[in-house]
Design a protein around this motif. Structure first.
Motif, PDB file in Angstrom:
ATOM      1  N   UNK A   1       0.853  -1.185   0.000  1.00  0.00           N
ATOM      2  CA  UNK A   1       0.000   0.000   0.000  1.00  0.00           C
ATOM      3  C   UNK A   1       0.887   1.231   0.000  1.00  0.00           C
ATOM      4  N   UNK A   2       0.633   2.138  -0.937  1.00  0.00           N
ATOM      5  CA  UNK A   2       1.299   3.448  -0.952  1.00  0.00           C
ATOM      6  C   UNK A   2       0.375   4.406  -0.217  1.00  0.00           C
ATOM      7  N   UNK A   3       0.918   5.062   0.822  1.00  0.00           N
ATOM      8  CA  UNK A   3       0.099   5.941   1.652  1.00  0.00           C
ATOM      9  C   UNK A   3       0.236   7.374   1.135  1.00  0.00           C
ATOM     10  N   UNK A   4      -0.594   7.711   0.173  1.00  0.00           N
ATOM     11  CA  UNK A   4      -0.531   9.017  -0.484  1.00  0.00           C
ATOM     12  C   UNK A   4      -1.456  10.007   0.216  1.00  0.00           C
ATOM     13  N   UNK A   5      -1.300  11.284  -0.109  1.00  0.00           N
ATOM     14  CA  UNK A   5      -2.153  12.316   0.477  1.00  0.00           C
ATOM     15  C   UNK A   5      -3.611  12.124   0.076  1.00  0.00           C
ATOM     16  N   UNK A   6      -3.836  11.458  -1.038  1.00  0.00           N
ATOM     17  CA  UNK A   6      -5.202  11.236  -1.520  1.00  0.00           C
ATOM     18  C   UNK A   6      -5.804   9.945  -0.986  1.00  0.00           C
ATOM     19  N   UNK A   7      -5.029   9.232  -0.157  1.00  0.00           N
ATOM     20  CA  UNK A   7      -5.543   7.985   0.411  1.00  0.00           C
ATOM     21  C   UNK A   7      -4.648   6.809   0.063  1.00  0.00           C
ATOM     22  N   UNK A   8      -4.943   5.641   0.610  1.00  0.00           N
ATOM     23  CA  UNK A   8      -4.114   4.455   0.342  1.00  0.00           C
ATOM     24  C   UNK A   8      -4.271   3.964  -1.092  1.00  0.00           C
ATOM     25  N   UNK A   9      -3.130   3.669  -1.728  1.00  0.00           N
ATOM     26  CA  UNK A   9      -3.109   3.176  -3.097  1.00  0.00           C
ATOM     27  C   UNK A   9      -2.570   1.751  -3.076  1.00  0.00           C
ATOM     28  N   UNK A  10      -3.383   0.743  -3.448  1.00  0.00           N
ATOM     29  CA  UNK A  10      -2.891  -0.635  -3.447  1.00  0.00           C
ATOM     30  C   UNK A  10      -2.018  -0.908  -4.669  1.00  0.00           C
ATOM     31  N   UNK A  11      -1.071  -1.816  -4.500  1.00  0.00           N
ATOM     32  CA  UNK A  11      -0.211  -2.209  -5.610  1.00  0.00           C
ATOM     33  C   UNK A  11       0.467  -3.528  -5.312  1.00  0.00           C
ATOM     34  N   UNK A  12       1.282  -3.971  -6.252  1.00  0.00           N
ATOM     35  CA  UNK A  12       2.056  -5.202  -6.072  1.00  0.00           C
ATOM     36  C   UNK A  12       3.487  -4.955  -6.505  1.00  0.00           C
ATOM     37  N   UNK A  13       4.423  -5.670  -5.862  1.00  0.00           N
ATOM     38  CA  UNK A  13       5.825  -5.579  -6.256  1.00  0.00           C
ATOM     39  C   UNK A  13       6.092  -6.620  -7.336  1.00  0.00           C
TER      40      UNK A  13
END
Length: 352
Positions: free
Chosen positions: A101-113
């Motif tokens: 999860x990328x914790x951006x100012x716009x909210x959590x962004x899910x992703x995969x490595x």
């Protein structure tokens, strides 16, 4: 462990706190500690400090770091793939294929490595230890412009925050190093019998331990304790490939570990052992012949010196997404610290 303590632990593990970005977990800790602490504050560094009986002249500090290892956005390429740096010490091989999860100012962004599939790796690539620069995060973006609508350079990243209980009251989760310790020192503060408390007890959720024991250094300077105990995790050696001759015999479910060695004040160590035995609290002993790499080191050399001890929770698979502890060890550690603080009198002499 009662329902309030269990809920607090769950909330800690579900809240992101990569080193330097501990703000969300600070809110969880403040909310919980306000129920029983006389004062709760957060210093300029970010350490959350809760105290009971603050007017007492003799001060005891309990410290467990609330930060976890993580990642940070370094570069976004033209196709929207995200490259990253490490926050803290990762074994790169365990990152491949992880949900993040990328914790951006716009909210959590899910992703995969992601990484090149094994089918396409050359013989040399298969033999080589993977490097972080060869991994990327895929959030599904079609381009750099699309990715940068939500993600900025410097955004913190965590492995997917999820915990699960296994047989024999064992728990797996990322971030048990050292939300375990943060939970223990806060829960110990709650369990202290106020009628037996003769000192000022400060429980501190320290920040940035994974970046160099920074929060313990600043909070200890502010509190100026006479006695300090750090709580961290340590290597459980009751699983394959662990060398007991090098790391000692440490087992899950056999109690918290009390460390002995030159960095620990002998009077604090003996008091911890006496309290454990008097209250039938299981414990294990471990030796540390040099600096431990925990908050205990920073506390010990604060100002003119602090009588310092170290308690650790046995942990399998440290610095991975599946760290494992025993809930029984966690519970026993909190009780041990509560009884230890109750045992302290201002007349006690902790000079070695």
């Amino acid at each position: 462990m009662d329902s309030d303590a269990r809920e607090f632990l769950t909330r800690l593990l579900e809240t992101p706190s990569p080193s330097g970005y501990e703000r969300p977990v600070q809110d969880v800790i403040r909310e919980y500690t306000k129920r029983f602490a006389d004062e709760v504050k957060t210093d300029f560094h970010g350490n959350v400090i809760a105290v009971r009986n603050p007017a007492a002249p003799f001060r005891v500090m309990l410290a467990g770091h609330c930060d976890q290892i993580g990642l940070i956005v370094q570069y976004i390429d033209d196709d929207g793939f995200i490259y990253f740096q490490s926050i803290g010490g990762w074994d790169v091989s365990v990152l491949i294929g992880q949900r993040v999860t990328i914790w951006s100012d716009s909210g959590p962004i899910p992703g995969v490595i992601g990484r090149k599939p094994i089918h396409l790796l050359s013989e040399e690539e298969r033999k080589a230890v993977p490097k972080m620069k060869d991994l990327w995060i895929d959030i599904g973006a079609a381009s750099k412009s699309e990715a940068t609508q939500k993600v900025r350079i410097g955004d913190p990243i965590t492995i997917e925050l999820a915990s699960r209980e296994l047989w024999n009251n064992r728990l797996i989760s990322s971030g048990l190093d050292d939300k375990s310790g943060a939970w223990v020192v806060i829960e110990a503060l709650r369990r202290i019998d106020g009628n037996k408390l003769q000192s000022a007890c400060y429980s501190v959720a320290t920040v940035q331990e994974e970046l160099g024991l920074r929060g313990a250094r600043t909070s200890a300077f502010g509190i100026d304790p006479h006695v300090g105990v750090a709580v961290d995790v340590t290597f459980a050696t009751d699983c394959p490939s662990m060398e007991k001759k090098e790391e000692g015999e440490i087992k899950l479910g056999k109690g918290p570990v009390i460390y002995r060695g030159p960095n620990m004040n002998p009077r604090v160590v003996e008091r911890l052992i006496q309290v454990a035995e008097a209250n039938n609290i299981p414990y294990q002993l471990a030796a540390a012949g040099k600096a431990t790499g925990t908050d205990a080191n920073a506390i010990q050399v604060n100002r003119a010196g602090v009588a310092t001890g170290l308690i650790s929770v046995p942990n399998r698979y440290m610095h991975s997404p599946v760290e494992m502890i025993s809930l029984d060890d966690l519970d026993a550690a909190a009780t041990l610290l509560a009884r230890f603080v109750e045992s302290i009198s201002p007349q006690d002499d902790f000079v070695p």
